[in-house]
Motif scaffolding. Sequence first.
Motif, PDB file in Angstrom:
ATOM      1  N   PHE A 121       0.832  -1.196   0.000  1.00  0.00           N
ATOM      2  CA  PHE A 121       0.000   0.000   0.000  1.00  0.00           C
ATOM      3  C   PHE A 121       0.870   1.251   0.000  1.00  0.00           C
ATOM      4  O   PHE A 121       0.686   2.150  -0.821  1.00  0.00           O
ATOM      5  CB  PHE A 121      -0.959   0.012   1.206  1.00  0.00           C
ATOM      6  N   SER A 122       1.844   1.310   0.911  1.00  0.00           N
ATOM      7  CA  SER A 122       2.650   2.533   1.038  1.00  0.00           C
ATOM      8  C   SER A 122       3.598   2.758  -0.135  1.00  0.00           C
ATOM      9  O   SER A 122       3.816   3.901  -0.547  1.00  0.00           O
ATOM     10  CB  SER A 122       3.440   2.519   2.350  1.00  0.00           C
ATOM     11  N   LEU A 160      -7.518  11.141   0.175  1.00  0.00           N
ATOM     12  CA  LEU A 160      -6.569  10.142  -0.319  1.00  0.00           C
ATOM     13  C   LEU A 160      -5.138  10.593  -0.061  1.00  0.00           C
ATOM     14  O   LEU A 160      -4.205  10.164  -0.730  1.00  0.00           O
ATOM     15  CB  LEU A 160      -6.823   9.865  -1.801  1.00  0.00           C
ATOM     16  N   GLU A 161      -4.980  11.436   0.953  1.00  0.00           N
ATOM     17  CA  GLU A 161      -3.659  11.889   1.359  1.00  0.00           C
ATOM     18  C   GLU A 161      -2.958  10.791   2.157  1.00  0.00           C
ATOM     19  O   GLU A 161      -3.611  10.002   2.855  1.00  0.00           O
ATOM     20  CB  GLU A 161      -3.771  13.153   2.225  1.00  0.00           C
ATOM     21  N   SER A 162      -1.648  10.780   2.051  1.00  0.00           N
ATOM     22  CA  SER A 162      -0.847   9.816   2.792  1.00  0.00           C
ATOM     23  C   SER A 162      -1.137   9.953   4.289  1.00  0.00           C
ATOM     24  O   SER A 162      -1.226  11.053   4.814  1.00  0.00           O
ATOM     25  CB  SER A 162       0.644  10.068   2.514  1.00  0.00           C
ATOM     26  N   GLY A 163      -1.304   8.833   4.953  1.00  0.00           N
ATOM     27  CA  GLY A 163      -1.592   8.831   6.380  1.00  0.00           C
ATOM     28  C   GLY A 163      -3.075   8.882   6.706  1.00  0.00           C
ATOM     29  O   GLY A 163      -3.474   8.666   7.841  1.00  0.00           O
ATOM     30  N   LYS A 164      -3.906   9.192   5.727  1.00  0.00           N
ATOM     31  CA  LYS A 164      -5.351   9.274   5.949  1.00  0.00           C
ATOM     32  C   LYS A 164      -6.131   8.297   5.077  1.00  0.00           C
ATOM     33  O   LYS A 164      -7.207   7.834   5.447  1.00  0.00           O
ATOM     34  CB  LYS A 164      -5.853  10.686   5.656  1.00  0.00           C
ATOM     35  N   SER A 165      -5.628   8.015   3.902  1.00  0.00           N
ATOM     36  CA  SER A 165      -6.403   7.292   2.891  1.00  0.00           C
ATOM     37  C   SER A 165      -6.806   5.882   3.314  1.00  0.00           C
ATOM     38  O   SER A 165      -7.954   5.485   3.094  1.00  0.00           O
ATOM     39  CB  SER A 165      -5.650   7.253   1.563  1.00  0.00           C
ATOM     40  N   TYR A 166      -5.906   5.124   3.882  1.00  0.00           N
ATOM     41  CA  TYR A 166      -6.195   3.727   4.184  1.00  0.00           C
ATOM     42  C   TYR A 166      -7.435   3.597   5.071  1.00  0.00           C
ATOM     43  O   TYR A 166      -8.353   2.832   4.764  1.00  0.00           O
ATOM     44  CB  TYR A 166      -4.994   3.050   4.849  1.00  0.00           C
ATOM     45  N   ALA A 167      -7.486   4.354   6.160  1.00  0.00           N
ATOM     46  CA  ALA A 167      -8.598   4.260   7.108  1.00  0.00           C
ATOM     47  C   ALA A 167      -9.924   4.702   6.491  1.00  0.00           C
ATOM     48  O   ALA A 167     -10.989   4.275   6.939  1.00  0.00           O
ATOM     49  CB  ALA A 167      -8.294   5.097   8.348  1.00  0.00           C
ATOM     50  N   GLN A 222      -4.539  -1.913 -12.318  1.00  0.00           N
ATOM     51  CA  GLN A 222      -4.277  -3.322 -11.998  1.00  0.00           C
ATOM     52  C   GLN A 222      -3.525  -3.460 -10.688  1.00  0.00           C
ATOM     53  O   GLN A 222      -3.797  -4.382  -9.909  1.00  0.00           O
ATOM     54  CB  GLN A 222      -3.512  -4.008 -13.129  1.00  0.00           C
ATOM     55  N   ILE A 223      -2.598  -2.562 -10.406  1.00  0.00           N
ATOM     56  CA  ILE A 223      -1.876  -2.601  -9.122  1.00  0.00           C
ATOM     57  C   ILE A 223      -2.863  -2.429  -7.971  1.00  0.00           C
ATOM     58  O   ILE A 223      -2.802  -3.146  -6.968  1.00  0.00           O
ATOM     59  CB  ILE A 223      -0.773  -1.535  -9.091  1.00  0.00           C
ATOM     60  N   ILE A 224      -3.787  -1.485  -8.103  1.00  0.00           N
ATOM     61  CA  ILE A 224      -4.776  -1.259  -7.049  1.00  0.00           C
ATOM     62  C   ILE A 224      -5.682  -2.486  -6.914  1.00  0.00           C
ATOM     63  O   ILE A 224      -5.972  -2.934  -5.799  1.00  0.00           O
ATOM     64  CB  ILE A 224      -5.574   0.027  -7.326  1.00  0.00           C
ATOM     65  N   LYS A 225      -6.105  -3.067  -8.029  1.00  0.00           N
ATOM     66  CA  LYS A 225      -6.915  -4.297  -7.987  1.00  0.00           C
ATOM     67  C   LYS A 225      -6.157  -5.429  -7.300  1.00  0.00           C
ATOM     68  O   LYS A 225      -6.710  -6.146  -6.446  1.00  0.00           O
ATOM     69  CB  LYS A 225      -7.281  -4.752  -9.403  1.00  0.00           C
ATOM     70  N   ASP A 226      -4.898  -5.610  -7.675  1.00  0.00           N
ATOM     71  CA  ASP A 226      -4.097  -6.690  -7.081  1.00  0.00           C
ATOM     72  C   ASP A 226      -3.947  -6.485  -5.574  1.00  0.00           C
ATOM     73  O   ASP A 226      -4.034  -7.437  -4.800  1.00  0.00           O
ATOM     74  CB  ASP A 226      -2.726  -6.784  -7.744  1.00  0.00           C
ATOM     75  N   ALA A 270      -5.948  -6.211   0.709  1.00  0.00           N
ATOM     76  CA  ALA A 270      -5.794  -4.783   1.027  1.00  0.00           C
ATOM     77  C   ALA A 270      -5.011  -4.550   2.310  1.00  0.00           C
ATOM     78  O   ALA A 270      -5.461  -3.838   3.203  1.00  0.00           O
ATOM     79  CB  ALA A 270      -7.160  -4.095   1.074  1.00  0.00           C
ATOM     80  N   PRO A 271      -3.810  -5.141   2.413  1.00  0.00           N
ATOM     81  CA  PRO A 271      -3.028  -4.961   3.641  1.00  0.00           C
ATOM     82  C   PRO A 271      -2.534  -3.526   3.809  1.00  0.00           C
ATOM     83  O   PRO A 271      -2.282  -2.824   2.823  1.00  0.00           O
ATOM     84  CB  PRO A 271      -1.848  -5.926   3.464  1.00  0.00           C
ATOM     85  N   ASN A 272      -2.409  -3.105   5.053  1.00  0.00           N
ATOM     86  CA  ASN A 272      -1.871  -1.781   5.364  1.00  0.00           C
ATOM     87  C   ASN A 272      -0.365  -1.933   5.561  1.00  0.00           C
ATOM     88  O   ASN A 272       0.141  -1.934   6.676  1.00  0.00           O
ATOM     89  CB  ASN A 272      -2.537  -1.208   6.605  1.00  0.00           C
TER      90      ASN A 272
END
Length: 151
Positions: A49-50, A78-85, A138-142, A148-150
Amino acid sequence: MKRAGVPPRGAYVLAVLICLAAALSACTNENPSLRIISVVPPANTPISFSADVQPIFSRSCAKSGCHAGAGLSQGLSLESGKSYALLVGVASTEDPSLKRVEPGRSDLSYLIDKLEGTGLGDRMPLSGPPFLPDGEVQIIKDWIDQGAPNN
């Protein structure tokens, strides 16, 4: 007229082209936020992800008035540090029957619908076309299909 012991002119041109191709293939941009991925990655490539996904968001989506700063579109940063959550396991505001990212199921993830233009509303990024290259989608799909690990 051919001169004895001198290779034909085409051999010199070919040699120069080979050297140029080798030199260009060694050139890379080490800044991941500027990297544009235009080739579909090989199957079963672990996606981070990072290192792989967030740079795509940072470059293409996390812009003021879109998915960064004040006035976030759909309340999604979708800023770094916020997007995943705000992505993983969170219901879409446009289609609450779908999660923005459903871990392990890119086919049920609203984010992919938006990137491919099959979801409600406009295709993302809104500034497109051009939209994200197929390799980046495709990277996002994969990444999603890998759970979807953090990471």
